[in-house]
Design a protein around this motif. Structure first.
Motif, PDB file in Angstrom:
ATOM      1  N   PHE A 129      19.340  10.312  19.672  1.00  0.00           N
ATOM      2  CA  PHE A 129      19.374   9.715  18.354  1.00  0.00           C
ATOM      3  C   PHE A 129      20.350  10.467  17.466  1.00  0.00           C
ATOM      4  O   PHE A 129      20.792  11.559  17.786  1.00  0.00           O
ATOM      5  N   LEU A 130      20.676   9.854  16.334  1.00  0.00           N
ATOM      6  CA  LEU A 130      21.630  10.421  15.397  1.00  0.00           C
ATOM      7  C   LEU A 130      20.924  10.887  14.133  1.00  0.00           C
ATOM      8  O   LEU A 130      19.997  10.241  13.665  1.00  0.00           O
ATOM      9  N   VAL A 131      21.384  11.990  13.597  1.00  0.00           N
ATOM     10  CA  VAL A 131      20.909  12.471  12.308  1.00  0.00           C
ATOM     11  C   VAL A 131      22.121  12.514  11.397  1.00  0.00           C
ATOM     12  O   VAL A 131      23.166  13.054  11.757  1.00  0.00           O
ATOM     13  N   SER A 132      21.991  11.917  10.231  1.00  0.00           N
ATOM     14  CA  SER A 132      23.113  11.844   9.306  1.00  0.00           C
ATOM     15  C   SER A 132      22.596  11.960   7.882  1.00  0.00           C
ATOM     16  O   SER A 132      21.437  11.689   7.606  1.00  0.00           O
ATOM     17  N   GLY A 146      19.323   5.222  16.627  1.00  0.00           N
ATOM     18  CA  GLY A 146      19.479   5.465  18.051  1.00  0.00           C
ATOM     19  C   GLY A 146      20.927   5.712  18.428  1.00  0.00           C
ATOM     20  O   GLY A 146      21.840   5.344  17.696  1.00  0.00           O
ATOM     21  N   GLY A 147      21.097   6.342  19.572  1.00  0.00           N
ATOM     22  CA  GLY A 147      22.431   6.560  20.105  1.00  0.00           C
ATOM     23  C   GLY A 147      23.084   5.232  20.462  1.00  0.00           C
ATOM     24  O   GLY A 147      22.411   4.212  20.636  1.00  0.00           O
ATOM     25  N   ASN A 172       9.620   5.676  14.082  1.00  0.00           N
ATOM     26  CA  ASN A 172       8.550   5.180  13.222  1.00  0.00           C
ATOM     27  C   ASN A 172       7.797   6.310  12.530  1.00  0.00           C
ATOM     28  O   ASN A 172       7.478   6.213  11.339  1.00  0.00           O
ATOM     29  N   GLU A 173       7.510   7.362  13.266  1.00  0.00           N
ATOM     30  CA  GLU A 173       6.775   8.483  12.679  1.00  0.00           C
ATOM     31  C   GLU A 173       7.616   9.212  11.632  1.00  0.00           C
ATOM     32  O   GLU A 173       7.096   9.601  10.585  1.00  0.00           O
ATOM     33  N   LEU A 174       8.906   9.402  11.890  1.00  0.00           N
ATOM     34  CA  LEU A 174       9.772  10.037  10.894  1.00  0.00           C
ATOM     35  C   LEU A 174       9.922   9.155   9.662  1.00  0.00           C
ATOM     36  O   LEU A 174       9.967   9.647   8.541  1.00  0.00           O
ATOM     37  N   SER A 175       9.978   7.858   9.871  1.00  0.00           N
ATOM     38  CA  SER A 175      10.096   6.922   8.753  1.00  0.00           C
ATOM     39  C   SER A 175       8.892   7.029   7.817  1.00  0.00           C
ATOM     40  O   SER A 175       9.043   6.974   6.597  1.00  0.00           O
ATOM     41  N   LYS A 176       7.706   7.214   8.387  1.00  0.00           N
ATOM     42  CA  LYS A 176       6.494   7.382   7.576  1.00  0.00           C
ATOM     43  C   LYS A 176       6.604   8.611   6.673  1.00  0.00           C
ATOM     44  O   LYS A 176       5.955   8.679   5.632  1.00  0.00           O
ATOM     45  N   ILE A 199      16.736  19.882   4.706  1.00  0.00           N
ATOM     46  CA  ILE A 199      16.897  20.124   6.148  1.00  0.00           C
ATOM     47  C   ILE A 199      15.619  20.732   6.721  1.00  0.00           C
ATOM     48  O   ILE A 199      15.144  20.311   7.776  1.00  0.00           O
ATOM     49  N   ASP A 200      15.057  21.700   6.018  1.00  0.00           N
ATOM     50  CA  ASP A 200      13.799  22.303   6.469  1.00  0.00           C
ATOM     51  C   ASP A 200      12.682  21.272   6.534  1.00  0.00           C
ATOM     52  O   ASP A 200      11.877  21.274   7.472  1.00  0.00           O
ATOM     53  N   GLU A 201      12.617  20.373   5.558  1.00  0.00           N
ATOM     54  CA  GLU A 201      11.593  19.321   5.559  1.00  0.00           C
ATOM     55  C   GLU A 201      11.748  18.412   6.776  1.00  0.00           C
ATOM     56  O   GLU A 201      10.748  18.032   7.402  1.00  0.00           O
ATOM     57  N   PHE A 202      12.987  18.058   7.106  1.00  0.00           N
ATOM     58  CA  PHE A 202      13.218  17.218   8.284  1.00  0.00           C
ATOM     59  C   PHE A 202      12.788  17.944   9.556  1.00  0.00           C
ATOM     60  O   PHE A 202      12.075  17.377  10.393  1.00  0.00           O
TER      61      PHE A 202
END
Length: 70
Positions: free
Chosen positions: A33-36, A22-23, A11-15, A47-50
């Motif tokens: 969790f998965l990052v894609s 999720g895995g 939720n926080e990353l989505s904001k 990538i730096d922003e993430f």
């Protein structure tokens, strides 16, 4: 991190404009969790922003936990 749930992190990353998933299967129980990347727009800046967004969320969450324990 053990002290933040996947749903809270999601939720926080989505904001901040990032979506994580999720895995699957047994990984789900391990709070993984998965990052894609789903677009052609990926570069070092993105990538730096993430990483910065992730770091900020974890730091704020850890501060919150610290102050709630006192």
């Amino acid at each position: 991190p053990d002290n933040i749930s996947f749903e809270t992190l999601k939720n926080e990353l989505s904001k901040k404009g990032f979506i994580i998933y999720g895995g699957r299967g047994y990984l789900q129980d391990k709070n993984l969790f998965l990052v894609s990347n789903m677009s052609k727009r990926i570069d070092k800046k993105l990538i730096d922003e993430f990483i910065n967004a992730f770091d900020e969320i974890i730091r704020k969450w850890n501060q919150r936990i610290y102050f709630e324990e006192k």
